[in-house]
Design an enzyme around this catalytic site. Structure first.
Site, PDB file in Angstrom:
ATOM      1  N   GLU A 249       1.122 -18.039  19.916  1.00 13.19           N
ATOM      2  CA  GLU A 249      -0.103 -17.027  19.960  1.00 13.19           C
ATOM      3  C   GLU A 249       0.618 -15.810  20.694  1.00 13.19           C
ATOM      4  OE1 GLU A 249      -1.816 -15.666  18.200  1.00 13.19           O
ATOM      5  OE2 GLU A 249      -3.621 -17.051  18.136  1.00 13.19           O
TER       6      GLU A 249
ATOM      7  N   ASP B  71      -4.998 -16.995  13.684  1.00 11.06           N
ATOM      8  CA  ASP B  71      -6.383 -16.100  13.397  1.00 11.06           C
ATOM      9  C   ASP B  71      -6.428 -16.008  12.088  1.00 11.06           C
ATOM     10  OD1 ASP B  71      -4.436 -14.403  12.804  1.00 11.06           O
ATOM     11  OD2 ASP B  71      -4.928 -12.966  14.295  1.00 11.06           O
TER      12      ASP B  71
ATOM     13  N   PHE C 292       4.375  -1.780 -16.977  1.00 13.05           N
ATOM     14  CA  PHE C 292       5.395  -2.019 -18.116  1.00 13.05           C
ATOM     15  C   PHE C 292       6.994  -1.974 -17.438  1.00 13.05           C
ATOM     16  CE2 PHE C 292       2.043   0.948 -20.071  1.00 13.05           C
ATOM     17  CZ  PHE C 292       1.789  -0.366 -20.834  1.00 13.05           C
TER      18      PHE C 292
ATOM     19  N   ASP D  64       1.459 -11.764 -17.289  1.00 13.73           N
ATOM     20  CA  ASP D  64       2.364 -10.869 -16.815  1.00 13.73           C
ATOM     21  C   ASP D  64       3.678 -11.332 -16.939  1.00 13.73           C
ATOM     22  OD1 ASP D  64       0.566  -8.957 -16.763  1.00 13.73           O
ATOM     23  OD2 ASP D  64       0.821  -8.489 -14.688  1.00 13.73           O
TER      24      ASP D  64
END
Length: 518
Positions: A237, A316, A438, A454
């Protein structure tokens, strides 16, 4: 020597003998052999007096006697769920059951079950101090092999993560613990935080020492970080630690690029922690740090662990990291070096490997291929990824290993349509060729319907009369084309320069060849 001391001495010898037997049994085993009773990671830890209090895997059992559920999948078509178990006690995941259940639709992993008796199951993490509700990982994004069986790892692409805030048996306060995970040194980033381990129970940053989790990636919190990573670090942390001073104290540790990387952390909760790593396919462990906990800033010695379990996110809920997860455990008590060595030997014995179970050079899902341009100017150029974009480059037998790997793809069942195909990067598992505005890119599969569409291409006879052309699934009048050595989905004539009619038929026709790297 009095009787009590003699008894303790005998018990110590018996435990040591049992552990040596486990190590030897694992070392002499060959990848893919059926597991022997008492030889899996949680059996090893238990024999050394540090039992597993959490054991998670989407690929295999982590106790020799375990024959239950590994994970749950939910399909998009109707919201139905199914638990995916093992093929037999102590065995590998029943991936065929997942394939059958998810056929014709898509699935996500909604629960990763704890194999220990503690029932510390992981579900998608709720919102926290950073980031909103996390998504589950796609169930089919990371097919690999283990023990000769096709199984699925968990591929995290950001905004994905799991958590259990109400655990049983996980270390709190300054109690000791150990943990490991098998991740991937080819699928990572520098975002926060691809973690597995002990975290806060309220999804917030509660201060120094409230976490004790393995981190794997290239986020360099404290200098120095040697090499290019990714590195195994301790997320305690408010800091990713490679040592008690934060930065690396080991100039030889430049990162771990193994496709299957073992990452280990142990922490006695008061004044000691150690970081180790290894290649999950061969060899032993390397100790990257072993010594005192940080004392400046304060809060880490002693630790203030809270006992939640996280996977793929920070304490978190910081959830922008990417990574791959195959298995991991947490223990009660500080594991011995011998136990950790035995666990590494067992991981190697699994024979984790690449997912190419069919003959190379075909468009059959599972085949490994390369795609060569057929336009007269460019017949030595192949589709490859470079800096996350997709281009064509001249590749030959004398090309570098990096170039050859970048020009090798694994054919997958179409992510949006079974009868079409998708192309997974060979050296970045979980990353696929997809178009955006594209243009083609190599990107991690995020499980969304947009990404799936895609990244899906439908093969047909080459527009030039030979080879194969690949129509975009969601723009069926556009085909995979090289133009100025960059890849696009292009129409035959249009407003974009890459839609130019000249050489269009040849530029969208490709030779499917044997791969540069098998």
């Amino acid at each position: 020597m009095n009787r009590s001391r003699l008894a303790r001495w005998k018990r110590t010898l018996l435990c040591a003998a049992a552990l040596v037997a486990l190590v030897l049994g694992n070392v002499v085993g060959t990848p893919g052999e059926s597991q022997a009773a008492g030889s899996l990671p949680c059996d090893i830890y238990a024999s050394a007096g540090t039992p597993c209090v959490a054991a998670h895997s989407t690929t295999r059992a982590l106790f020799a006697s375990y024959g239950g559920r590994l994970y749950q999948v939910r399909r998009a078509s109707n919201g139905a769920t199914r638990d995916i178990g093992v093929l037999g006690a102590g065995g590998y995941a029943d991936a065929a059951a997942q394939d059958a259940f998810c056929a014709g639709t898509t699935c996500v992993i909604t629960i990763i079950y704890d194999q220990s008796s503690r029932h510390n199951d992981l579900t998608p993490a709720p919102p926290g101090g950073v980031g909103g509700q996390d998504d589950p990982v796609p169930a089919d994004a990371l097919p690999v092999t283990a023990g000769g069986h096709t199984v699925y790892g968990a591929s995290f692409s950001g905004r994905m993560g799991y958590r259990d805030n109400s655990t049983s048996g996980v270390a709190t306060g300054s109690r000791p613990e150990g943990m490991y995970m098998v991740a991937s040194g080819t699928h990572f980033n520098s975002s926060c935080c691809f973690d597995y381990g002990n975290a806060e129970t309220n999804n917030l940053d509660n201060g120094n020492g409230h976490m004790d989790a393995i981190y794997f990636g290239t986020l360099c919190w404290f200098s120095p970080c040697n090499g290019s990573g990714p590195w195994v670090m301790a997320d305690l942390e408010n800091g990713l630690f490679q040592s008690n001073t934060g930065g690396s104290q080991n100039s030889a540790y430049t990162g771990n690029r193994s496709p299957f990387a073992t990452a280990m952390l142990k922490n006695n909760g008061t004044n000691f922690f150690a970081i180790k790593d290894g290649n999950g396919q061969s060899g032993g462990l390397s100790t990257r740090y072993s010594g005192a906990l940080p004392t400046s800033p304060s809060g880490y010695s002693p630790m203030r662990k809270e006992g939640a379990i996280i996977l793929g996110i920070g304490g978190d809920n910081s959830n922008t990291a990417i990574g791959s997860f195959f298995e991991g455990v947490m223990t009660s008590g500080l594991p011995t070096d011998a136990a950790e060595n035995a666990v590494q030997a067992n991981i190697v014995s699994v024979g984790y490997g690449g997912p190419s179970p069919v003959a190379a050079g075909t468009l059959t899902p599972g085949s490994t291929i390369s795609l060569r341009a057929t336009t007269a100017c460019c017949t030595t150029r192949y589709v490859r990824h470079q800096n996350d974009g997709a281009v064509t480059s001249a590749i030959s037998s004398g090309s570098s290993s990096l170039d050859k790997n970048d020009a090798t793809w694994i054919v997958r069942r179409g992510l949006a349509k079974d009868s079409c195909v998708s192309f997974e990067s060979r050296n970045y598992p979980g990353d696929f060729l997809r178009h955006y505005n594209f243009q083609l890119y190599r990107q991690p599969m995020d499980g969304t319907s947009q990404f799936r569409a895609d990244a899906t291409f439908c093969p047909q006879t080459g527009q030039s009369g030979s080879g194969t052309s690949f129509a975009s699934y969601n723009y069926p009048d556009r085909f995979l084309r090289h133009y100025d050595n960059t890849l696009y989905i292009a129409g035959n004539g249009g407003s974009h320069t890459f839609d130019a009619s000249a050489n269009w038929a040849a530029d969208v026709s490709w030779a499917v060849t044997s791969p540069w790297v098998s």
